[in-house]
Motif scaffolding. Structure first.
Motif, mmCIF file in Angstrom:
data_model
loop_
_atom_site.group_PDB
_atom_site.id
_atom_site.type_symbol
_atom_site.label_atom_id
_atom_site.label_comp_id
_atom_site.label_asym_id
_atom_site.label_seq_id
_atom_site.Cartn_x
_atom_site.Cartn_y
_atom_site.Cartn_z
ATOM 1 N N ILE A 21 18.170 34.713 -14.423
ATOM 2 C CA ILE A 21 19.622 35.186 -15.102
ATOM 3 C C ILE A 21 19.859 36.524 -13.987
ATOM 4 O O ILE A 21 19.011 37.238 -13.532
ATOM 5 N N ASP A 22 21.229 36.444 -13.816
ATOM 6 C CA ASP A 22 21.471 37.535 -13.092
ATOM 7 C C ASP A 22 21.043 38.793 -13.467
ATOM 8 O O ASP A 22 21.358 39.130 -14.644
ATOM 9 N N ASP A 23 20.960 39.904 -12.577
ATOM 10 C CA ASP A 23 20.198 41.159 -12.763
ATOM 11 C C ASP A 23 21.293 41.891 -13.655
ATOM 12 O O ASP A 23 20.823 42.847 -14.724
ATOM 13 N N ARG A 28 23.260 44.371 -18.804
ATOM 14 C CA ARG A 28 24.176 44.228 -19.785
ATOM 15 C C ARG A 28 23.670 44.024 -21.136
ATOM 16 O O ARG A 28 23.859 44.618 -21.979
ATOM 17 N N ILE A 29 22.773 42.921 -21.067
ATOM 18 C CA ILE A 29 22.264 42.586 -22.373
ATOM 19 C C ILE A 29 21.117 43.633 -23.097
ATOM 20 O O ILE A 29 21.239 44.106 -24.084
ATOM 21 N N LEU A 77 13.435 35.245 -19.538
ATOM 22 C CA LEU A 77 13.446 36.527 -19.910
ATOM 23 C C LEU A 77 12.880 36.908 -21.507
ATOM 24 O O LEU A 77 13.454 35.805 -22.161
ATOM 25 N N VAL A 78 12.057 37.658 -21.643
ATOM 26 C CA VAL A 78 11.572 38.195 -23.010
ATOM 27 C C VAL A 78 11.774 39.490 -23.270
ATOM 28 O O VAL A 78 11.486 40.353 -22.590
ATOM 29 N N ILE A 79 12.606 39.607 -24.347
ATOM 30 C CA ILE A 79 12.842 41.227 -24.685
ATOM 31 C C ILE A 79 12.222 41.314 -26.161
ATOM 32 O O ILE A 79 12.385 40.579 -27.148
ATOM 33 N N GLU A 130 27.359 36.664 -22.268
ATOM 34 C CA GLU A 130 26.912 36.262 -20.914
ATOM 35 C C GLU A 130 26.778 34.634 -20.770
ATOM 36 O O GLU A 130 26.230 34.408 -19.680
ATOM 37 N N ASP A 131 27.209 34.130 -21.694
ATOM 38 C CA ASP A 131 27.272 32.384 -21.554
ATOM 39 C C ASP A 131 25.648 31.956 -21.634
ATOM 40 O O ASP A 131 25.352 31.208 -20.725
#
Length: 199
Positions: A21-23, A28-29, A77-79, A130-131
């Motif tokens: 994923i773009d940095d 933003r996320i 990515l894991v949040i 972010e699609d």
């Protein structure tokens, strides 16, 4: 993208590609989560964002009681949203709140979990903007000690779940949303008195 479009497009994605994923999108996320409301502006939540292969491997190793399939684990990515009750108890013992103690019984519901859930929903919505796709799932309490140990998370922070984010995969995966209809407004929203039709 219109806000209501984001709400209607949000679905729990259950298959991902491993494309990075773009940095800037990641920034933003996670930043979107910071805009969630919090009682007394306590802001008693935090995020643990995991991106490197080592971090992701360590995270999945702590999920002994909630084994997600490979198509989910591919997400880059894991949040992990974390709630801190102490921040709320401390905040409401401050002079402007009128309480002089940290008595947890004053709270009708655990707002530390509610506010953290709202912050997590902002993350889910930001992924749509972010699609990307995202999936929220719970972390069983049996796995919390291993998770805390793996990432040096302080004991006072409870992981309310985890959000995986990534580019949607190609596999056809059936979910409950495919087999159950979303309830209508008339079934959920009561107008004035319980059981009275809304409008």
């Amino acid at each position: 993208m219109e806000y209501y479009d984001v709400i209607h497009r949000r679905r729990m994605m259950r298959t991902f590609r491993d494309d990075p994923i773009d940095d800037d999108a990641v920034e933003r996320i996670v930043s979107a989560g910071l805009q969630g409301p919090s009682a007394g502006f306590s802001q008693g939540f935090a995020f643990l964002a995991l991106e490197s292969p080592d971090e992701l491997e360590r995270f999945w190793a702590t999920n002994a009681h909630n084994d997600q399939p490979e198509r989910v684990r591919r997400a880059p990515l894991v949040i992990v949203p974390l709630a801190c009750k102490d921040d709320y108890l401390d905040r409401y013992a401050e002079p402007d709140k009128g309480w002089t103690d940290r008595d947890e019984s004053r709270w009708p519901v655990p707002y530390w979990y509610i506010d953290t859930g709202m912050a997590a929903l902002n993350v889910l919505h930001a992924a749509i903007v972010e699609d990307l796709g995202a999936l929220f799932f719970g972390l069983p309490t049996e796995d919390w000690p291993a998770f805390r140990d793996a990432f040096d998370v302080p004991e006072e922070y409870d992981p309310i779940g985890a959000i995986v984010v990534g580019h949607p995969g190609d596999e056809e995966v059936e979910s409950s949303a495919d087999t159950r209809d979303r309830r209508d407004v008339e079934d959920i929203v009561h107008g004035g008195d319980w059981g009275t039709a809304f409008r």
